[in-house]
Design a protein around this motif. Structure first.
Motif, PDB file in Angstrom:
ATOM      1  N   UNK A  41      -1.481  -1.115   2.349  1.00 51.48           N
ATOM      2  CA  UNK A  41      -2.681  -1.095   1.521  1.00 51.48           C
ATOM      3  C   UNK A  41      -2.406  -1.427   0.424  1.00 51.48           C
ATOM      4  N   UNK A  42      -1.305  -1.711  -0.393  1.00 48.80           N
ATOM      5  CA  UNK A  42      -1.364  -2.235  -1.558  1.00 48.80           C
ATOM      6  C   UNK A  42      -1.491  -3.949  -1.582  1.00 48.80           C
ATOM      7  N   UNK A  73       6.317 -14.220   6.100  1.00 49.77           N
ATOM      8  CA  UNK A  73       7.888 -14.351   6.180  1.00 49.77           C
ATOM      9  C   UNK A  73       8.274 -12.861   6.258  1.00 49.77           C
ATOM     10  N   UNK A  74       9.303 -12.595   7.207  1.00 51.89           N
ATOM     11  CA  UNK A  74       9.933 -11.307   7.402  1.00 51.89           C
ATOM     12  C   UNK A  74      11.361 -11.514   7.474  1.00 51.89           C
ATOM     13  N   UNK A  75      12.108 -10.251   7.597  1.00 48.12           N
ATOM     14  CA  UNK A  75      13.531 -10.422   7.887  1.00 48.12           C
ATOM     15  C   UNK A  75      13.992 -11.065   9.161  1.00 48.12           C
ATOM     16  N   UNK A  76      12.977 -10.677  10.131  1.00 50.56           N
ATOM     17  CA  UNK A  76      13.329 -11.378  11.326  1.00 50.56           C
ATOM     18  C   UNK A  76      12.804 -12.859  11.535  1.00 50.56           C
ATOM     19  N   UNK A  77      12.126 -13.449  10.911  1.00 48.45           N
ATOM     20  CA  UNK A  77      11.785 -14.588  10.930  1.00 48.45           C
ATOM     21  C   UNK A  77      10.301 -15.160  10.182  1.00 48.45           C
ATOM     22  N   UNK A  78       9.550 -16.112  10.790  1.00 49.25           N
ATOM     23  CA  UNK A  78       8.332 -16.452  10.019  1.00 49.25           C
ATOM     24  C   UNK A  78       7.281 -16.400  11.344  1.00 49.25           C
ATOM     25  N   UNK A  79       6.205 -15.446  10.983  1.00 52.06           N
ATOM     26  CA  UNK A  79       5.110 -15.383  11.722  1.00 52.06           C
ATOM     27  C   UNK A  79       4.140 -16.581  11.424  1.00 52.06           C
ATOM     28  N   UNK A  80       3.190 -17.378  12.325  1.00 46.57           N
ATOM     29  CA  UNK A  80       2.379 -18.131  12.033  1.00 46.57           C
ATOM     30  C   UNK A  80       1.405 -17.726  13.055  1.00 46.57           C
ATOM     31  N   UNK A  81       0.022 -18.390  12.564  1.00 42.54           N
ATOM     32  CA  UNK A  81      -1.256 -18.141  13.284  1.00 42.54           C
ATOM     33  C   UNK A  81      -2.423 -18.373  12.534  1.00 42.54           C
ATOM     34  N   UNK A  82      -3.523 -18.623  13.195  1.00 42.85           N
ATOM     35  CA  UNK A  82      -4.845 -19.174  12.386  1.00 42.85           C
ATOM     36  C   UNK A  82      -5.068 -18.112  11.169  1.00 42.85           C
ATOM     37  N   UNK A  83      -5.347 -18.758  10.257  1.00 46.99           N
ATOM     38  CA  UNK A  83      -5.852 -17.853   8.702  1.00 46.99           C
ATOM     39  C   UNK A  83      -6.890 -17.099   8.973  1.00 46.99           C
ATOM     40  N   UNK A  84      -7.169 -15.770   8.718  1.00 46.33           N
ATOM     41  CA  UNK A  84      -8.089 -14.909   8.739  1.00 46.33           C
ATOM     42  C   UNK A  84      -8.174 -14.281   7.249  1.00 46.33           C
ATOM     43  N   UNK A  85      -9.334 -13.584   7.113  1.00 47.07           N
ATOM     44  CA  UNK A  85      -9.488 -12.985   5.778  1.00 47.07           C
ATOM     45  C   UNK A  85      -9.254 -11.282   6.492  1.00 47.07           C
ATOM     46  N   UNK A  86      -8.517 -10.588   5.901  1.00 50.46           N
ATOM     47  CA  UNK A  86      -8.022  -9.277   6.407  1.00 50.46           C
ATOM     48  C   UNK A  86      -8.294  -8.333   5.173  1.00 50.46           C
ATOM     49  N   UNK A  87      -8.775  -7.039   5.507  1.00 50.88           N
ATOM     50  CA  UNK A  87      -8.621  -6.068   4.577  1.00 50.88           C
ATOM     51  C   UNK A  87      -8.404  -4.572   5.468  1.00 50.88           C
ATOM     52  N   UNK A  88      -7.514  -3.639   5.179  1.00 50.93           N
ATOM     53  CA  UNK A  88      -7.117  -2.507   5.471  1.00 50.93           C
ATOM     54  C   UNK A  88      -7.466  -1.450   4.456  1.00 50.93           C
ATOM     55  N   UNK A  89      -8.287  -0.457   4.742  1.00 47.21           N
ATOM     56  CA  UNK A  89      -8.647   0.477   4.069  1.00 47.21           C
ATOM     57  C   UNK A  89      -8.249   2.044   4.693  1.00 47.21           C
ATOM     58  N   UNK A  90      -8.303   2.831   3.879  1.00 49.79           N
ATOM     59  CA  UNK A  90      -7.971   4.372   4.304  1.00 49.79           C
ATOM     60  C   UNK A  90      -9.215   5.234   4.152  1.00 49.79           C
ATOM     61  N   UNK A  91      -9.660   5.723   5.299  1.00 49.79           N
ATOM     62  CA  UNK A  91     -11.027   6.403   5.345  1.00 49.79           C
ATOM     63  C   UNK A  91     -10.608   7.639   4.617  1.00 49.79           C
ATOM     64  N   UNK A  92      -9.648   8.231   4.789  1.00 52.07           N
ATOM     65  CA  UNK A  92      -9.267   9.504   4.166  1.00 52.07           C
ATOM     66  C   UNK A  92      -9.539   9.555   2.621  1.00 52.07           C
ATOM     67  N   UNK A  93      -9.185   8.189   1.957  1.00 50.65           N
ATOM     68  CA  UNK A  93      -9.444   8.170   0.500  1.00 50.65           C
ATOM     69  C   UNK A  93     -10.801   8.263   0.289  1.00 50.65           C
ATOM     70  N   UNK A  94     -11.778   7.584   1.019  1.00 53.50           N
ATOM     71  CA  UNK A  94     -13.144   7.813   0.888  1.00 53.50           C
ATOM     72  C   UNK A  94     -13.541   9.152   0.917  1.00 53.50           C
ATOM     73  N   UNK A  95     -13.129   9.828   1.745  1.00 52.30           N
ATOM     74  CA  UNK A  95     -13.592  11.205   2.181  1.00 52.30           C
ATOM     75  C   UNK A  95     -13.292  12.185   0.819  1.00 52.30           C
ATOM     76  N   UNK A  96     -12.123  11.940   0.386  1.00 52.51           N
ATOM     77  CA  UNK A  96     -11.472  12.749  -0.887  1.00 52.51           C
ATOM     78  C   UNK A  96     -12.280  12.253  -2.174  1.00 52.51           C
TER      79      UNK A  96
END
Length: 530
Positions: A438-439, A504-527
């Motif tokens: 979320x951060x 990059x992670x401790x286990x290696x490098x993750x590669x893939x097509x670039x996208x626009x990503x957003x992750x939200x918390x619905x509970x924060x909206x309700x509060x």
């Protein structure tokens, strides 16, 4: 014959109006249908009027039993009374005064009679229709779609070519859908046929299975190409082509006295073309929550093959003399029919099915004493008899008590404590990973800008990314999904001309097509709302 006068004058229509289907249920249906067939044949030869002798000649030429002239005249008069035919005086061949005063008529089909004949012909054609799985129709649909795709890319598309291509596409698709429906119905009736000749059915089976396999292969290959063409055509703007076709059809609309008749006719034609295209789209492309008709047809065709093989196995068993359950029941039914009395039928029933009374399972000392004090006759209904308490162990094993030593009670306190600690630890790690994500991507963020992720956050990130990609369908550039527990909302948007994103992670490098990503918390909206 009822409905004709002595002078051969045609009967008048009843006060109820025309009844063009009344001759189907009349007593002399064969003669009436033959006469109406003569008029339908004359209509195809562009002949309008027929005389009674013309009808008699047609009946004789068609191989039917030709009745006498007077009977045909009476039948023609009755058909005029029902509204199937119309009679006009025939004065073209009058040479004497006697012939002038004798009633002569020329007969022709009325509008109601012609409509009834067309309806009965369509009914007979539908009953005798076998249908087919048309691989050629799929190829034709691809050709028409490519032509429309070329027209959609033109600056000023040819109006006539657009209209003709759409009409050809609609007609070919209608033939494909109708023939496929008729074929699957006839195929089901063929599979369910139990009295077929064994050798003929086995020979037909080989050809049919080969036919189904060829169509399934063509539907998989050509159907995928059709889906891609449909999506590409919709991206280029199929609505403009539908507008052109609707405008061309509404241009010939006859005025009805109002000022906006052209606009209403265009709206009607446009709605009709939009409905046709939506049906065509749904036939080849699956939507959210429902499969396409092509996928359903492919599944039915595949399911028909094992059903056909099951019928072949049953026919082989029948030919080899093996008995099946249906033959056993038929034999048992004959035994019941041959039983001399009801007592013999009851004995046969108990011997065949063994459905005896279950009261003996609960007989013990208390039950015997209770039955001696208040006997229950064998004919008593279960609803009227006194209830009997049955131990669950008796119901399951047939005994009141379990044999052997009782099982030791195992103390699982330590295992429960360990599982509780493990669940709490996993919940803490998941919560920490959720806070990290979320951060980082609480606002719309490119995957290439996420940066480094620890193992727990990366594991949660992979699960959320997999859920979003699984919900993405062809043609969609943005997908929104919610986790199963409802704690996170993921919005993934495809980027035009995107490059390769690296995380990059401790286990290696993750590669893939670039996208626009957003992750939200619905509970924060309700509060926040509360």
């Amino acid at each position: 014959m009822a409905g004709a006068t002595d002078a051969g004058q045609p009967a008048r229509e009843t006060s109820q109006g025309p009844r063009p289907f009344a001759h189907i249920n009349a007593g002399n249906t064969g003669l009436y249908r033959g006469i109406m067939g003569a008029f339908a044949s004359a209509k195809r030869r562009f002949t309008i009027h027929l005389r009674p002798e013309d009808v008699q000649h047609h009946l004789r030429q068609s191989g039917q039993q030709s009745p006498e002239y007077a009977v045909i005249v009476d039948a023609l008069a009755q058909l005029c009374g029902w509204g199937n035919l119309r009679a006009d005086p025939d004065t073209s061949r009058v040479t004497t005064v006697e012939e002038f005063h004798r009633a002569r008529f020329l007969y022709q089909l009325t509008v109601e009679g012609e409509a009834a004949e067309e309806a009965l012909a369509a009914y007979d054609a539908a009953l005798g229709r076998r249908g087919a799985l048309q691989s050629v129709a799929l190829v034709d649909i691809v050709v028409h779609l490519r032509a429309l795709l070329e027209l959609a890319g033109a600056t000023e598309p040819d109006v006539a070519r657009v209209h003709l291509s759409l009409n050809a596409l609609a007609g070919r698709f209608r033939d494909l859908a109708d023939n496929a429906q008729a074929f699957m119905g006839s195929l089901q009736r063929t599979i369910e046929l139990q009295d077929a000749e064994v050798e003929a059915f086995l020979a037909y089976k080989d050809r049919l299975i080969e036919y189904l396999e060829r169509f399934i292969k063509d539907l998989v290959a050509t159907g995928a190409e059709i889906s891609e063409l449909v999506l590409e055509l919709e991206r280029r703007g199929v609505s403009a082509l539908l507008d052109v076709a609707a405008e061309r059809e509404s241009a010939d609309a006859a005025p009805d006295g109002t000022d906006d008749f052209r606009g209403r006719e265009f709206a009607r034609c446009r709605a009709l073309w939009a409905e046709r295209w939506d049906g065509f789209h749904a036939w080849f492309i699956s939507g959210s929550g429902h499969a396409s008709q092509a996928a359903i047809l492919r599944g039915q065709a595949r399911a028909a093959v094992p059903r056909m093989l099951a019928v072949v196995a049953a026919l082989n068993d029948r030919r080899a003399g093996r008995s099946d359950r249906s033959a056993d029941f038929r034999t048992l039914a004959r035994w019941f029919a041959q039983a001399p009395d009801d007592a013999a039928m009851h004995c046969l029933w108990r011997a065949a099915f063994g459905l005896h009374s279950a009261r003996h399972l609960t007989i013990d000392a208390d039950t015997v004493d209770a039955r001696e004090q208040r006997p229950v006759p064998p004919s008593a209904s279960w609803a009227d008899a006194a209830p009997i308490m049955i131990s669950p162990r008796l119901r399951k094993t047939g005994r009141y008590e379990r044999r052997g030593r009782p099982n030791r009670v195992i103390d699982r306190t330590e295992q429960r404590r360990y599982l509780a600690e493990l669940a709490a630890k996993e919940a803490e790690e998941t919560a920490a990973a959720r806070e990290v994500l979320l951060a980082k991507v609480g606002a719309p963020t490119r995957l290439s800008d996420v940066g480094h992720l620890d193992p727990d956050a990366f594991r949660l990130f992979l699960g959320l990314l997999g859920d979003a990609l699984a919900g993405k369908t062809p043609g969609r550039t943005e997908v929104t999904t919610v986790t199963s527990d409802g704690s996170l909302l993921v919005r993934l948007t495809e980027l035009a001309n995107s490059g390769v994103a690296e995380i990059r992670t401790d286990m290696g490098v993750f590669r893939g097509p670039d996208h626009l990503l957003q992750i939200e918390d619905p509970m924060a909206w309700r509060e926040a709302a509360s």
